[in-house]
Structures are given as structure tokens and as C-alpha cells.
Scaffold this motif. Structure first.
Motif, PDB file in Angstrom:
ATOM      1  N   TYR A 204      25.918   2.789  52.820  1.00 33.53           N
ATOM      2  CA  TYR A 204      26.418   2.439  51.484  1.00 33.53           C
ATOM      3  C   TYR A 204      26.077   0.982  51.184  1.00 33.53           C
ATOM      4  O   TYR A 204      26.657   0.052  51.767  1.00 33.53           O
ATOM      5  N   PRO A 206      26.446  -1.140  48.512  1.00 31.59           N
ATOM      6  CA  PRO A 206      27.391  -2.131  47.971  1.00 31.59           C
ATOM      7  C   PRO A 206      28.195  -2.834  49.055  1.00 31.59           C
ATOM      8  O   PRO A 206      28.507  -4.034  48.930  1.00 31.59           O
ATOM      9  N   ASP A 360      26.745   7.961  41.934  1.00 31.90           N
ATOM     10  CA  ASP A 360      27.044   7.042  43.036  1.00 31.90           C
ATOM     11  C   ASP A 360      26.110   7.268  44.223  1.00 31.90           C
ATOM     12  O   ASP A 360      25.929   6.365  45.047  1.00 31.90           O
ATOM     13  N   ASN A 363      23.735   4.610  45.221  1.00 26.95           N
ATOM     14  CA  ASN A 363      24.168   3.409  45.939  1.00 26.95           C
ATOM     15  C   ASN A 363      23.977   3.534  47.445  1.00 26.95           C
ATOM     16  O   ASN A 363      24.247   2.589  48.185  1.00 26.95           O
TER      17      ASN A 363
END
Length: 592
Positions: A204, A206, A360, A363
Motif C-alpha cells: 500500500y 500511501p 483504491d 494505491n
């Protein structure tokens, strides 16, 4: 696009042959006879004026001047049965070749297995050709040596698509050649580049930006440090220590994280979880010597590393007990819980990913393999196999094997491959040179979705079709890596295949030497039974012990010696020796 007209006229041109007639026509081979001893093709013809009298595949011109019927057995998994006679592809093949394929055995599941076993005990009931049977290599060779299916060596030697595919895929012919030197199946050409590197880890991004200044881990130590940050620094900001640094589960498509991590210590293709079968799990060829890498000290080091992650809560303690529902729930929690997960596919925001919609899932990035303490940095690689579900065999009852072999070769053309997979040209697919291909080059073809309510008659077809394509496990096709890479991608940013292609390209940089991979051997007799038993018992124990070592239910330092001793007691030396025997024979047969 010109409307395609399908011939509806059916004529029967072959009468079922008895075993005695077959032997007079030279259709059978004696048990164990190699193709070089077979009678020449023209002995199959009834007269020099026979419209179906061709001496070689290269001489066959489609469409034939007269209609020919071939009876067919097909066992295609997960179709529900009865999908081939009422199929656009079947009629298209008849239009193109003037061969009527009569699917007298069109079955699935247990019914197919039962019927196939019965068919093979009665030589007079054999169909002309077998499209797909799901036989093992050992079964194919056994039926060939019994004279129930015939060697294809001489028929295929001048088949253009067969030779072209073998040239593009150098290991193809060897994979289809049995230990007796004969080829009994035409084979499947479906090289999936991304499936060669399917043990993937997703990270992930972020959180990488937030916790690690955007730097993804490059080593096992860096991976450990990064996961500690996830565990202790509340990256989802909800004030609770609920983050899961790494997770996976047993039972999905490459969804256990073990193989990805083990390959930072030693080459290993022994996944605990993979819905795609793995050839010779745990074995490698090291300078001609077969080795079982799950017995090496480096494997022990990998287990100790994963045990450390598990004890500190960095590797999800639910990994080996949760199911796909719990796994998906953790990945898609509104608070965002997971930092890394193992998966051949994409499950984080998977609904949008598979629907090719933004979300999402964008990401997440595919994390490249990391380097272990000794500098080992490998991606687990699967070997390409071409045997498939035992595609394309010709029975001893087939009066015109040259034409049957030519039919298989025609089906392996690029055009016929597209029709089998996508349906009618102009509706299911088109040729094109515009846009971007899967391999980032100029595309060669593009695919379309044919809606369920497609008006066949209104679009110029003679009748409606319940089925527009053949299932993947019953196609005779030409779909090598180069051809698959020529598929047009409408939107690379959202395309499923493109995402997997890019992930595989990342992993290919860390591929083990292809010569270390073990081919899919055709084990015979007692060897076949022993290998099957060892794979279940020894392989099962290895997987059980691997989990117990990681979770701490078995102490690695105290129990490692007992683990090796138990493998010895279970016959691991014989297991290795049998693989060595077939590896040596394979290398000798292929001239390597």
C-alpha cells in the motif's frame, strides 16, 4: 464485416470401424512401438481416388472437396456438459474445413471421467479424435502403448503451425514427447507470462509515503523495519493498534506469503496456497542434480525469519487459519488495516479492479522481491507446460488421421485461436494495428464483449447459438507469449491483464535460471504411483511442518533435525532419485 454463413447441411461419411478393420487399415500401433516403426500414412486410404487420401498434413487443403465427419470426445471442466455441438465455433470449423465434428461424447465432471474410462475399455467405441480428456501424461502414454491412440510424430513433422509454435516455444515439443519417444497429443499453446510469476506481493503506497519517505523495502531487513513502523505508528490514524503489516490466506490463487519471502533465502516453488498446479514443488535442478530445497539450511533460515515476523505480529497470525471472506474483509475495511498482502490477483478494492474501474486498488503496487541476508533475490517462477488437459489425440479407429492432424493444426492458427476464444470475427474480436498492445508495442488484434442478448440472426448468422466459444481447457490454439502480448489494451491504467503484465515484468528481472526448473515428466507404472504418493505424503508433511515452524508450534532450532530425519524415514531419498531418473531420461531424449 462480411456476414459469415454457416453450412447447415450434414452428411455422414464415416461408418464406425471395428477393431479388426482398424488393424487392417494400419490405424493402431503395437504396444511400445515408436512412430518410426509405424506404417506410412497412405496405408490408411481405401483407394487412390479417395477424396480424403492425403499423404501428409501439408498436402491437406481446407475446405475439403467432400464433407467428412469425425466423431469427438471432449471433457471440458466446469462447462456443465453439452456445450460443443451447439456452438458457433463448431459450425465455423465446419464452414472452413468441411469437417463435421460430431461430439458424441460432450461431458463434464464425474460423468466425463466415468464415460471416458468405459470408452477406453472398448476399442470399438473409440471416437475418431479426443479434443480434451484431462488424462495425465502417464495415462496418455499407457493408452498410446496399448494402441488405443496413435503416435502423431510423423503426422506433425510437416504441420506448419505445430512447427512454428515449437520454434517460438523451444521447450514445447519436449514437454509433449513421452518417455517412449512418441507424441500422442497435439498440445495446448497458452503461454501466460504473468502466470509464470504469480506469487506476488502487493504493498500500500500511501503508507510507504507516510512512514518510509516513499522508499519501498529492498531487503528482508528493510521489510522488517517497515512492517514494524506499520505495527507501531498508527498509519490509518484511527487511534487503535489494529494495523496488519502483512497478510494472506491458504486456499486462494498464490495467496500465502511464504513463497514470496522464502525466495529471498533459497530458490523455492513450493507454495502452500495456489489454485494453479505447481510442477515438482520444492525441487530444482542444480547442474544436472535434482535437489529438494525444502531440506536446505537456507530454507531453515527463511522459516526463522518468518517465525520472527509471526511472533511480533508483523505477519498476520490469521494467515494460516482464515478463509477468503475474512481475508477480503481485512483488505477492504473502511479504516484500512493492511500494509502488504500476498495474492496472484488483486483483492484490495477487487470489485473495481476486476471491473476495470478506478479505485483504491490503484494505491497498491506490486512489490519486487527483496534481497535476503546472503544476497539471494529471486522470484518464484512456474514452468510453462503445453500438455494442458491432454489436448488433441487421435484414436486407432480414425480412418483419416492425416486429416485429423491437419484439423488440429488448423485450429492452432491465429485466426482459429481467436474464434475458439472469442467467437465471430467482427463481433468477438478484430484484427487491428491501432493503439497499445499488452506488450507496449503495436497490437495485432483486439477483443470485444458479445452481450448475452446478441441477435445472431439479425447480425447475419443462420441461427442463434447457446455458446459462442470453446472453453479454455479444450482449445487447440496458438497463444504464445508474443501473440498474447499483441493484444490491444484499451486503457492500460485500468486493464487487468496489463496490471499483471507489468507485475510479471518486474519479477522477471529476478527470475531463476530456467534450466533449474523441473519439467512436467510422464512418470510410468510404479514410478507414477510412487511419485503421486510421495507428493501427497512428503509434500503434505513439508507444508504442515512449514506452517508449524513459522507459527512456533515446532521449535526450528530444536526440531529441524527431526524434520530432516522424518523426511528420510518417509522415503525422500527415493522421491529425489525417481525425479533424477526421469530428469536424466528427459535430458537424454531432448539432447540437452
Amino acid at each position: 464485416m462480411k456476414n459469415r454463413r454457416i453450412f447447415n447441411k450434414r452428411i455422414i461419411s464415416i461408418i464406425a470401424s471395428t477393431a479388426m478393420v482398424v488393424s487392417l487399415l494400419g490405424g493402431c500401433q503395437k504396444s511400445g512401438t515408436k512412430s518410426s516403426d509405424a506404417k506410412t500414412d497412405d496405408t490408411k486410404s481405401t483407394s487412390s481416388e479417395d477424396a480424403f487420401n492425403f499423404k501428409s498434413v501439408k498436402d491437406v487443403t481446407f475446405p475439403l472437396k467432400q464433407k467428412l465427419e469425425l466423431t469427438v470426445f471432449v471433457y471440458a471442466t466446469a462447462t456443465g456438459g453439452g456445450t460443443y455441438q451447439d456452438n458457433y465455433v463448431t459450425d465455423w470449423l465446419e464452414e472452413k474445413t468441411n469437417i463435421h465434428l460430431n461430439y458424441v461424447y460432450d461431458l463434464d465432471g464425474d460423468d466425463a471421467k466415468t464415460k471416458l474410462n468405459l470408452v477406453m475399455t472398448d476399442a470399438a467405441s473409440l471416437p475418431d479424435i479426443f479434443l480434451a480428456t484431462n488424462w495425465t501424461k502417464s495415462e496418455v502414454q499407457s493408452y498410446g502403448q496399448q494402441g488405443l491412440i496413435i503416435p502423431l510424430n510423423d503426422y506433425l513433422k510437416d504441420a506448419p503451425n505445430w512447427n512454428a509454435n515449437n520454434e517460438k516455444s523451444p521447450s514445447r515439443k519436449a514437454d509433449l514427447t513421452m518417455t517412449d519417444g512418441n507424441i500422442y497429443t497435439y498440445g495446448d499453446e497458452n503461454e501466460s507470462f504473468h502466470n509464470m510469476f504469480q506469487n506476488r506481493m502487493w504493498i500500500y503506497m500511501p503508507w510507504v509515503e507516510k512512514l518510509n519517505e516513499g522508499k519501498v523495502p529492498q531487503t528482508t531487513d528493510e521489510l522488517y523495519d517497515y512492517m514494524k513502523k506499520i505495527k507501531t505508528q498508527d498509519p490509518n490514524g484511527n487511534g487503535a493498534a489494529d494495523e496488519i503489516p502483512m497478510t494472506g490466506y491458504i486456499g486462494g490463487w498464490a495467496t500465502d506469503p511464504t513463497v514470496w519471502m522464502i525466495n529471498s533465502f533459497v530458490q523455492c516453488n513450493n507454495p502452500l496456497s495456489n489454485t494453479n498446479p505447481t510442477v515438482a514443488a520444492g525441487f530444482v535442478a542444480n547442474n544436472g542434480k535434482i535437489e529438494y530445497n525444502v531440506m536446505k539450511d537456507q530454507y531453515k533460515d527463511a522459516l526463522k525469519y518468518m517465525n520472527k515476523l509471526y511472533k511480533e505480529g508483523l505477519l498476520d497470525n490469521q494467515t494460516f487459519t482464515q478463509d477468503n471472506t475474512q481475508f477480503d474483509s481485512a483488505l477492504n475495511n473502511t479504516d484500512h488495516l493492511v500494509g502488504l498482502y500476498a495474492d496472484g490477483g488483486v483483492n484490495a478494492d477487487g470489485d473495481n479492479f476486476w471491473a476495470k474501474k478506478p479505485g483504491d486498488w490503484q494505491n497498491w503496487a506490486c512489490l519486487e522481491p527483496v534481497a535476503g541476508p546472503d544476497g539471494v533475490r529471486l522470484a518464484a517462477r512456474s514452468i510453462a507446460t503445453y500438455f494442458g488437459s491432454s489436448i488433441g489425440s487421435i484414436s486407432a479407429n480414425c480412418k483419416y488421421p492425416v486429416i485429423a492432424a491437419a484439423l488440429f493444426d488448423f485450429m492452432a492458427s491465429e485466426e482459429a485461436s481467436n474464434v475458439q476464444a472469442y467467437g465471430p470475427e467482427g463481433f468477438g474480436w478484430d484484427w487491428t494495428t491501432e493503439g497499445t498492445s499488452l506488450g507496449d508495442g503495436v497490437p495485432k488484434y483486439e477483443t470485444h464483449t458479445i452481450p448475452d442478448d446478441f441477435d445472431w440472426v439479425g447480425n447475419g448468422f443462420p441461427r442463434n447459438y447457446a455458446h459462442k466459444a470453446y472453453t479454455a481447457d479444450a482449445m487447440v490454439r496458438s497463444s504464445n507469449i508474443d501473440y498474447r502480448s499483441a493484444l490491444k489494451i484499451e486503457n492500460p491504467d485500468l486493464d487487468v491483464e496489463y496490471v499483471f503484465q507489468k507485475a510479471a515484468e518486474k519479477y522477471e528481472k529476478y527470475s531463476p535460471d530456467i534450466n533449474t526448473l523441473i519439467p512436467n515428466f510422464a512418470f510410468e507404472g510404479d514410478d507414477s504411483r510412487a511419485i503421486s504418493e510421495y507428493t501427497l505424503t512428503i509434500g503434505g508433511y513439508v507444508n504442515q511442518a512449514t506452517v508449524q515452524f513459522i507459527t512456533g508450534n515446532m521449535d526450528i532450532d530444536k526440531e529441524w533435525g527431526n524434520y530432516i530425519s522424518k523426511l528420510k524415514d518417509m522415503g525422500v531419498d527415493d522421491y529425489i532419485a525417481r525425479y533424477q531418473k526421469y530428469y536424466d531420461e528427459y535430458m537424454k531424449t531432448t539432447g540437452k
